[in-house]
Design a protein around this motif. Structure first.
Motif, PDB file in Angstrom:
ATOM      1  N   TRP A 105      19.866  12.009  -9.645  1.00  6.90           N
ATOM      2  CA  TRP A 105      20.008  10.790  -9.754  1.00  6.90           C
ATOM      3  C   TRP A 105      19.126   9.671 -10.365  1.00  6.90           C
ATOM      4  O   TRP A 105      18.000   8.883 -10.413  1.00  6.90           O
ATOM      5  N   HIS A 106      17.475  10.322 -10.053  1.00  4.33           N
ATOM      6  CA  HIS A 106      16.990  10.118 -10.113  1.00  4.33           C
ATOM      7  C   HIS A 106      15.869   9.382 -11.258  1.00  4.33           C
ATOM      8  O   HIS A 106      15.095   8.446 -11.488  1.00  4.33           O
ATOM      9  N   GLY A 107      16.358   9.942 -12.579  1.00  3.15           N
ATOM     10  CA  GLY A 107      16.356   9.506 -14.367  1.00  3.15           C
ATOM     11  C   GLY A 107      16.673   7.479 -14.089  1.00  3.15           C
ATOM     12  O   GLY A 107      16.827   6.624 -13.296  1.00  3.15           O
ATOM     13  N   PRO A 108      16.538   7.286 -15.629  1.00  8.09           N
ATOM     14  CA  PRO A 108      16.623   6.017 -15.817  1.00  8.09           C
ATOM     15  C   PRO A 108      17.942   5.587 -15.752  1.00  8.09           C
ATOM     16  O   PRO A 108      17.943   4.100 -15.611  1.00  8.09           O
ATOM     17  N   THR A 109      19.028   6.338 -16.203  1.00  9.11           N
ATOM     18  CA  THR A 109      20.312   5.730 -16.042  1.00  9.11           C
ATOM     19  C   THR A 109      20.814   5.517 -14.338  1.00  9.11           C
ATOM     20  O   THR A 109      21.848   5.417 -14.291  1.00  9.11           O
ATOM     21  N   CYS A 110      20.428   6.304 -13.460  1.00  9.69           N
ATOM     22  CA  CYS A 110      20.391   6.522 -11.793  1.00  9.69           C
ATOM     23  C   CYS A 110      21.955   7.222 -12.268  1.00  9.69           C
ATOM     24  O   CYS A 110      23.047   7.344 -11.460  1.00  9.69           O
ATOM     25  N   ALA A 111      21.685   8.698 -13.382  1.00 12.27           N
ATOM     26  CA  ALA A 111      23.533   9.474 -12.917  1.00 12.27           C
ATOM     27  C   ALA A 111      22.249  10.899 -13.081  1.00 12.27           C
ATOM     28  O   ALA A 111      21.634   9.986 -14.040  1.00 12.27           O
ATOM     29  N   PHE A 112      23.094  11.716 -13.136  1.00  9.90           N
ATOM     30  CA  PHE A 112      23.487  13.432 -13.370  1.00  9.90           C
ATOM     31  C   PHE A 112      22.865  13.244 -14.503  1.00  9.90           C
ATOM     32  O   PHE A 112      22.090  14.458 -14.716  1.00  9.90           O
ATOM     33  N   LYS A 113      23.770  12.783 -15.514  1.00  9.22           N
ATOM     34  CA  LYS A 113      23.802  12.816 -17.021  1.00  9.22           C
ATOM     35  C   LYS A 113      21.745  12.578 -17.529  1.00  9.22           C
ATOM     36  O   LYS A 113      22.384  13.756 -19.118  1.00  9.22           O
ATOM     37  N   ASP A 114      21.991  11.485 -16.929  1.00  7.05           N
ATOM     38  CA  ASP A 114      19.944  11.901 -17.540  1.00  7.05           C
ATOM     39  C   ASP A 114      19.340  13.096 -17.342  1.00  7.05           C
ATOM     40  O   ASP A 114      18.425  13.462 -18.384  1.00  7.05           O
ATOM     41  N   MET A 115      19.430  14.007 -16.714  1.00  4.77           N
ATOM     42  CA  MET A 115      19.053  15.581 -16.065  1.00  4.77           C
ATOM     43  C   MET A 115      18.976  16.155 -17.972  1.00  4.77           C
ATOM     44  O   MET A 115      18.732  16.736 -18.120  1.00  4.77           O
ATOM     45  N   GLY A 148      28.374   7.941 -20.807  1.00  2.00           N
ATOM     46  CA  GLY A 148      27.472   6.908 -22.267  1.00  2.00           C
ATOM     47  C   GLY A 148      26.347   6.581 -22.436  1.00  2.00           C
ATOM     48  O   GLY A 148      25.525   6.541 -22.974  1.00  2.00           O
ATOM     49  N   LYS A 149      25.321   5.882 -20.711  1.00  2.71           N
ATOM     50  CA  LYS A 149      24.879   4.763 -20.799  1.00  2.71           C
ATOM     51  C   LYS A 149      23.573   6.123 -21.125  1.00  2.71           C
ATOM     52  O   LYS A 149      22.593   5.733 -22.089  1.00  2.71           O
ATOM     53  N   ALA A 150      23.902   7.197 -19.820  1.00  2.00           N
ATOM     54  CA  ALA A 150      22.905   8.219 -19.990  1.00  2.00           C
ATOM     55  C   ALA A 150      22.404   8.329 -21.688  1.00  2.00           C
ATOM     56  O   ALA A 150      21.076   8.568 -21.926  1.00  2.00           O
ATOM     57  N   ALA A 151      23.307   9.127 -22.771  1.00  2.00           N
ATOM     58  CA  ALA A 151      23.224   9.291 -24.548  1.00  2.00           C
ATOM     59  C   ALA A 151      22.746   7.323 -24.819  1.00  2.00           C
ATOM     60  O   ALA A 151      21.958   8.034 -25.959  1.00  2.00           O
ATOM     61  N   LEU A 152      22.797   6.749 -24.976  1.00  2.00           N
ATOM     62  CA  LEU A 152      22.624   5.288 -25.534  1.00  2.00           C
ATOM     63  C   LEU A 152      21.405   5.628 -25.165  1.00  2.00           C
ATOM     64  O   LEU A 152      20.043   4.758 -25.760  1.00  2.00           O
ATOM     65  N   GLU A 153      20.808   5.785 -23.571  1.00  2.00           N
ATOM     66  CA  GLU A 153      18.876   5.522 -23.421  1.00  2.00           C
ATOM     67  C   GLU A 153      18.467   6.516 -24.414  1.00  2.00           C
ATOM     68  O   GLU A 153      17.503   6.305 -24.344  1.00  2.00           O
ATOM     69  N   PRO A 429      24.372   4.975  -5.403  1.00  2.00           N
ATOM     70  CA  PRO A 429      25.507   4.529  -4.895  1.00  2.00           C
ATOM     71  C   PRO A 429      25.703   2.787  -5.308  1.00  2.00           C
ATOM     72  O   PRO A 429      26.119   2.083  -5.168  1.00  2.00           O
ATOM     73  N   TYR A 430      24.423   2.864  -5.663  1.00  2.00           N
ATOM     74  CA  TYR A 430      24.437   1.142  -6.626  1.00  2.00           C
ATOM     75  C   TYR A 430      25.129   1.287  -7.899  1.00  2.00           C
ATOM     76  O   TYR A 430      24.641  -0.106  -8.246  1.00  2.00           O
ATOM     77  N   LYS A 431      25.585   2.115  -8.517  1.00  2.00           N
ATOM     78  CA  LYS A 431      26.366   2.525  -9.304  1.00  2.00           C
ATOM     79  C   LYS A 431      27.570   1.975  -9.428  1.00  2.00           C
ATOM     80  O   LYS A 431      28.344   1.486 -10.476  1.00  2.00           O
ATOM     81  N   PHE A 432      27.886   2.275  -7.518  1.00  2.00           N
ATOM     82  CA  PHE A 432      29.764   1.734  -7.153  1.00  2.00           C
ATOM     83  C   PHE A 432      29.509   0.739  -6.267  1.00  2.00           C
ATOM     84  O   PHE A 432      29.889   1.009  -5.566  1.00  2.00           O
ATOM     85  N   THR A 433      28.568  -0.252  -6.219  1.00  2.00           N
ATOM     86  CA  THR A 433      28.123  -0.820  -4.937  1.00  2.00           C
ATOM     87  C   THR A 433      29.395  -1.632  -4.457  1.00  2.00           C
ATOM     88  O   THR A 433      29.093  -1.360  -3.125  1.00  2.00           O
ATOM     89  N   GLY A 434      30.163  -1.862  -5.196  1.00  2.00           N
ATOM     90  CA  GLY A 434      31.615  -2.678  -4.432  1.00  2.00           C
ATOM     91  C   GLY A 434      32.116  -1.708  -3.577  1.00  2.00           C
ATOM     92  O   GLY A 434      32.651  -2.095  -2.138  1.00  2.00           O
ATOM     93  N   SER A 435      32.320  -0.458  -4.262  1.00  2.00           N
ATOM     94  CA  SER A 435      33.164   0.222  -3.382  1.00  2.00           C
ATOM     95  C   SER A 435      32.355   1.312  -2.144  1.00  2.00           C
ATOM     96  O   SER A 435      32.928   1.252  -1.010  1.00  2.00           O
ATOM     97  N   VAL A 436      31.110   1.204  -2.259  1.00  2.00           N
ATOM     98  CA  VAL A 436      30.199   1.455  -1.388  1.00  2.00           C
ATOM     99  C   VAL A 436      30.164   0.221   0.244  1.00  2.00           C
ATOM    100  O   VAL A 436      31.071   1.038   1.331  1.00  2.00           O
ATOM    101  N   LEU A 437      29.946  -0.967  -0.731  1.00  2.00           N
ATOM    102  CA  LEU A 437      29.896  -1.654   0.227  1.00  2.00           C
ATOM    103  C   LEU A 437      31.549  -1.606   1.228  1.00  2.00           C
ATOM    104  O   LEU A 437      31.516  -2.213   1.995  1.00  2.00           O
ATOM    105  N   GLU A 438      31.984  -1.702   0.357  1.00  2.00           N
ATOM    106  CA  GLU A 438      33.531  -2.065   1.177  1.00  2.00           C
ATOM    107  C   GLU A 438      33.452  -0.709   2.084  1.00  2.00           C
ATOM    108  O   GLU A 438      33.641  -1.214   3.606  1.00  2.00           O
ATOM    109  N   ALA A 439      33.250   0.503   1.826  1.00  2.00           N
ATOM    110  CA  ALA A 439      33.451   1.891   2.724  1.00  2.00           C
ATOM    111  C   ALA A 439      32.435   1.356   4.282  1.00  2.00           C
ATOM    112  O   ALA A 439      32.742   1.424   5.306  1.00  2.00           O
ATOM    113  N   LEU A 440      31.146   0.362   3.643  1.00  2.00           N
ATOM    114  CA  LEU A 440      30.281   0.508   4.877  1.00  2.00           C
ATOM    115  C   LEU A 440      31.028  -0.969   5.821  1.00  2.00           C
ATOM    116  O   LEU A 440      29.810  -1.204   6.511  1.00  2.00           O
TER     117      LEU A 440
END
Length: 496
Positions: A105-115, A148-153, A429-440
């Motif tokens: 997830w180190h690509g431009p949209t922060c998800a594995f789809k960038d690969m 969707g975002k990875a394809a658009l980008e 984890p920042y793509k799903f901040t609310g859920s990750v934050l709630e978990a912590l």
């Protein structure tokens, strides 16, 4: 290297044709007529090379109608250093003894789809020059959030293309939705549908295989293609990072050439784990494929019983990219395990279309169970896992990766298997901040961007700028339609 269709083995096309078409005329998916082999000596040799060099080596086995110069152009531009925040492109992090996180997830949209989707536009435009003459390519995408975002980008302002993305209105995270609806580019379009991902995916496939629609586009010099993993050009780049992870383990002295590893993948559409299976067919030493699902556990049940049954409640979860009940790429696995029996595949997927279920033969079920383990977990377990991993190892994972970790831990406890294991980490984890934050145990009452700031402070990890800066982006796309209106939306987007 030629490619056959899962529903018509007599179909035979080049890689360029398979990539441009996206899907075969009768609805089948393209697969290589055979799988090229990569030896242990090859693995040792490329373990000292860069990700770009490894990708060129693996992809060159499949894309034989590309010249070395064309392939280098595609790969080197896709994986440029200014696009990825890690020099490794696909970074391998050591979580604890014998367990490694393959960070995709180190690509431009922060998800594995960038690969895959940073590479696909180059593969598609290069292929189009080989097999099309003066035609525009219309790319249709159904997304459960990240594709969707990875394809658009990847396709924004790519000459000779237009792209339209459909997403489930209430089935993606707020950040995922903002990423898509604020997308820049003169050739892009985004549309919500009142339905789930399966509705979007089924609608796109129906439009693809509708002859009347195809004829109407042809009259205007337009052809369809896909950026979903039904497209071979989207799937084949994913094979690379499993070889790359193994090479990193070799280079770091974590394993010896020939040692088997386990691979754990959180998946809904089965493309990411299928890529690992294909790598194994090519010679990658794999002990077990561990398929991790959320509450939409259709794949878990299938692996356990041989019965695929989508006639069940659809759950909207905190791991929305896996909220899927129709796993398209499973068709490719079944085609391979039936000995490339296109008649059997047609029969099974006709049953799925008409009855919502099918059952594979005892022989196929036994093959699947010998290689795959399926497990699932619910939202509560997912959040518990996020907190446990962070507390124990100071490692922050997103809601999809946490599903994979939980399922792996259950597998290890159940089997006692201590084979070194690579877990696919599929999103920031920042793509799903609310859920990750709630978990912590953080404050989830604030807006998305205040949550991003809080998560950064809590985790001591800097938020990706491309996500934090979304608050300053203008929303361009607000349209929402019934799922039956997708065909008309396509015509409007294309100006027909």
């Amino acid at each position: 290297m030629l490619y056959n269709s899962t529903r018509n083995s007599s179909a035979s096309v080049s890689s360029a044709q398979a990539i441009v078409k996206g899907i075969s005329e009768e609805g089948g998916l393209f697969v290589p007529e055979s799988f090229p082999q990569i030896s242990l000596d090859d693995l040792k040799e490329i373990s000292g090379k860069s990700y770009v060099e490894r990708a060129e080596f693996v992809l060159g086995k499949f894309l034989t109608d590309f010249t070395p110069e064309e392939l280098h152009h595609c790969v080197s531009n896709a994986y440029r250093a200014d696009k990825f925040s890690s020099e490794s492109i696909a970074e391998l992090a050591h979580l604890y003894k014998g367990i490694y996180m393959l960070e995709l997830w180190h690509g431009p949209t922060c998800a594995f789809k960038d690969m895959a989707l940073q590479l696909l536009p180059y593969l598609l435009t290069t292929s189009a020059k080989k097999v099309l003459s003066d035609k525009e390519i219309a790319i249709l995408v159904a997304t459960s959030g990240d594709t969707g975002k990875a394809a658009l980008e990847g396709f924004k302002d790519v000459e000779g293309t237009k792209i339209l993305v459909f997403y489930p209105e209430d089935g993606v995270s707020n950040i995922q939705k903002l990423q898509m609806t604020t997308q820049q580019g003169g050739n892009v379009g985004v549309c919500a549908i009142k339905g789930n991902f399966d509705d979007a995916q089924t609608g796109v496939k129906k439009i693809f295989t509708d002859k009347a629609v195809g004829e109407k586009l042809a009259e205007h010099g337009i052809v369809f293609s896909s950026a979903n993993s039904i497209n071979w050009g989207r799937l084949v780049p994913q094979i690379v990072y499993y070889f790359s992870a193994y090479c990193d383990l070799l280079a770091n002295g974590e394993i010896e050439a020939g040692d088997k590893i386990n691979v754990v993948v959180p998946t809904g559409n089965f493309g990411n784990i299928l890529s690992a299976y294909y790598a194994n067919l090519m010679g990658l030493p794999v002990n077990k494929f561990i398929c991790a699902s959320n509450a939409n556990n259709v794949l878990t049940d299938f692996i356990a019983t041989g019965v695929y049954d989508r006639n069940r409640p659809f759950h909207t979860t905190i791991s929305p990219s896996m909220d899927i009940l129709i796993s398209s790429n499973l068709e490719r696995l079944i085609y391979d395990l039936t000995g490339r029996d296109d008649k059997a595949v047609r029969s099974l997927f006709d049953q799925l279309s008409k009855e919502g279920r099918y059952e594979v033969s005892k022989e196929v079920k036994e093959k699947i169970q010998s290689m795959f383990y399926g497990g699932c977990c619910d939202d509560t377990q997912t959040k518990q896992t996020i907190k446990e991993i962070f507390d124990q190892y100071s490692y922050l994972c997103d809601t999809h990766t946490a599903v994979a970790v939980k399922v792996y831990e259950e597998y290890r406890a159940k089997t006692g298997d201590v084979t070194k294991t690579v877990i696919a980490s599929t999103a920031s984890p920042y793509k799903f901040t609310g859920s990750v934050l709630e978990a912590l145990g953080g404050n989830t009452a604030a807006d998305d961007f205040a949550q991003i700031e809080e998560l950064s402070e809590l985790s001591k990890l800097e938020a990706p700028a491309q996500l934090a800066n979304l608050k300053n982006c203008e929303v361009r796309f607000t349209k929402s339609i019934d799922k039956d209106g997708m065909e008309q939306a396509v015509f409007e987007a294309l100006g027909l």
